[in-house]
Design a protein around this motif. Structure first.
Motif, short mmCIF file in Angstrom:
data_model
loop_
_atom_site.label_atom_id
_atom_site.label_comp_id
_atom_site.label_asym_id
_atom_site.label_seq_id
_atom_site.Cartn_x
_atom_site.Cartn_y
_atom_site.Cartn_z
N LEU A 1 25.93 -37.47 -12.09
CA LEU A 1 25.57 -38.62 -11.26
C LEU A 1 26.74 -39.45 -10.73
O LEU A 1 26.61 -40.07 -9.69
N ARG A 2 27.85 -39.47 -11.42
CA ARG A 2 28.87 -40.44 -11.04
C ARG A 2 29.98 -39.90 -10.12
O ARG A 2 29.98 -40.20 -8.93
N PRO A 3 30.94 -39.14 -10.62
CA PRO A 3 32.13 -38.83 -9.80
C PRO A 3 31.83 -38.07 -8.52
O PRO A 3 32.35 -38.41 -7.45
N GLY A 4 31.00 -37.02 -8.59
CA GLY A 4 30.72 -36.21 -7.41
C GLY A 4 29.94 -36.95 -6.35
O GLY A 4 30.30 -36.92 -5.16
N LEU A 5 28.89 -37.64 -6.76
CA LEU A 5 28.05 -38.34 -5.79
C LEU A 5 28.79 -39.51 -5.14
O LEU A 5 28.72 -39.70 -3.92
N ILE A 6 29.49 -40.28 -5.95
CA ILE A 6 30.23 -41.42 -5.40
C ILE A 6 31.39 -40.93 -4.54
O ILE A 6 31.67 -41.47 -3.46
N GLY A 7 32.06 -39.85 -4.98
CA GLY A 7 33.14 -39.27 -4.19
C GLY A 7 32.65 -38.77 -2.85
O GLY A 7 33.36 -38.88 -1.83
N TRP A 8 31.46 -38.20 -2.82
CA TRP A 8 30.83 -37.73 -1.58
C TRP A 8 30.74 -38.86 -0.56
O TRP A 8 31.12 -38.70 0.62
N ILE A 9 30.26 -40.02 -0.99
CA ILE A 9 30.09 -41.14 -0.06
C ILE A 9 31.44 -41.71 0.36
O ILE A 9 31.62 -42.13 1.52
N ILE A 10 32.40 -41.72 -0.54
CA ILE A 10 33.74 -42.19 -0.17
C ILE A 10 34.33 -41.31 0.94
O ILE A 10 34.93 -41.80 1.90
N ILE A 11 34.13 -40.00 0.82
CA ILE A 11 34.62 -39.08 1.86
C ILE A 11 33.87 -39.33 3.18
O ILE A 11 34.49 -39.35 4.26
N ASP A 12 32.56 -39.53 3.11
CA ASP A 12 31.78 -39.84 4.32
C ASP A 12 32.36 -41.06 5.04
O ASP A 12 32.57 -41.05 6.26
N LEU A 13 32.58 -42.12 4.28
CA LEU A 13 33.07 -43.36 4.89
C LEU A 13 34.48 -43.18 5.43
O LEU A 13 34.84 -43.77 6.46
N ALA A 14 35.28 -42.37 4.75
CA ALA A 14 36.63 -42.09 5.24
C ALA A 14 36.57 -41.34 6.57
O ALA A 14 37.38 -41.58 7.48
N MET A 15 35.59 -40.43 6.70
CA MET A 15 35.42 -39.69 7.95
C MET A 15 34.97 -40.62 9.08
O MET A 15 35.40 -40.48 10.23
N ALA A 16 34.10 -41.58 8.74
CA ALA A 16 33.67 -42.56 9.74
C ALA A 16 34.86 -43.41 10.21
O ALA A 16 35.00 -43.70 11.41
N MET A 17 35.71 -43.79 9.28
CA MET A 17 36.90 -44.56 9.64
C MET A 17 37.85 -43.73 10.50
O MET A 17 38.44 -44.23 11.47
N HIS A 18 37.98 -42.45 10.16
CA HIS A 18 38.83 -41.56 10.95
C HIS A 18 38.31 -41.45 12.38
O HIS A 18 39.10 -41.46 13.35
#
Length: 283
Positions: free
Chosen positions: A64-81
């Motif tokens: 539940l924690r590292p993979g799922l939260i990491g997924w959203i962090i990458i999503d938001l990083a892509m939006a910023m890019h």
């Protein structure tokens, strides 16, 4: 991603070695499928059912924690890019980030529901789950956001956006409704929300639901989950198959899960499962 794979391997090696070490003078609880005696297979599937460091459950944490939260962090990083590269964030990117954040938030909010899933109750914790949780999920499930960040920006019409949102809501209602109903019934079959659910008795002394969400199909939650997957991929358009990798992969995964669940339930319930399938005909 290289670091995630390496961490997955190190964690799996630790889990495999410590699964042979008694805890408080007692043998550890092993997963039936991961205790074959074949070291390579057992390393991959996982020997120990729920490995812990003191009271800290490693499997539930990684699920539940590292993979799922990491997924959203990458999503938001892509939006910023996308914003830094083009000066805008397209409505397709907004939909992808919103829907996937919603999905992760739902998983974290209804965290207790995972305790009754086969991943926790049946499967061992080995390389398969460690790699899936720590590497596969964050770096594969964020593929739609990465695709949009590297493509020429375009915006969908209001009608198309409404259609994609509707698809997400329909899928979510089936997914969350079915899973919550099952979890509540397992915890308290007399709860007001499930006490009127029709059931059949089994020789094991348990009951199988034959109305509500589970009267529609035997794996209606899978249908809802796959429907939501389409709402993540459609915002990417139809110019390339790459963003649709997830729905293709997920279909294969869910079909495998369906076959595994059917086999497991047949062994568990015997003739009662055949009777159940004659009532709830759709998979």
């Amino acid at each position: 991603i290289t670091s995630a794979i390496l961490i997955s391997f190190i964690l799996s090696f630790y889990l495999y070695v410590t699964s042979f070490m008694p805890k408080n003078g007692k043998k550890k609880l092993l997963a039936k499928g991961g205790n074959t005696g074949n070291p390579i297979y057992d390393f991959f599937i996982g020997r120990e059912l729920n490995p812990r460091i003191f009271s800290f459950d490693l499997k539930v944490f990684c699920e539940l924690r590292p993979g799922l939260i990491g997924w959203i962090i990458i999503d938001l990083a892509m939006a910023m890019h996308q914003y830094e590269s083009t000066g805008t964030v397209t409505n397709g990117m907004v939909l992808v980030c919103l829907f996937q954040t919603w999905y992760v938030a739902d998983a974290l909010w209804f965290e207790r529901s995972i305790l009754t899933t086969m991943d926790v109750t049946t499967d061992g914790f080995g390389y398969m789950l460690a790699f899936g949780d720590l590497a596969w999920v964050p770096f594969t499930y964020s593929l739609q956001a990465r695709y949009l960040a590297s493509s020429l920006p375009f915006n969908w019409s209001i009608l198309a956006v409404c259609g994609i949102i509707a698809l997400k809501i329909i899928g979510y209602c089936a997914f969350r409704g079915a899973n919550s109903q099952k979890d509540q019934f397992r915890r308290d079959p007399n709860h007001p929300s499930v006490k009127n659910i029709k059931t059949i008795n089994t020789k094991r002394g348990t009951k199988l639901m034959i109305s509500g969400w589970w009267g529609i199909a035997r794996h209606i939650n899978y249908v809802g989950d796959w429907t939501m997957a389409w709402s993540w991929c459609l915002p990417c358009g139809f110019t390339h198959i790459v963003p649709f990798f997830y729905v293709i992969y997920f279909a294969i995964l869910l079909i495998h899960r369906d076959l595994r669940d059917e086999h497991s339930c047949k062994l568990k319930y015997g003739a009662d499962w055949d009777r159940y399938c004659s009532i709830v005909r759709y998979k």
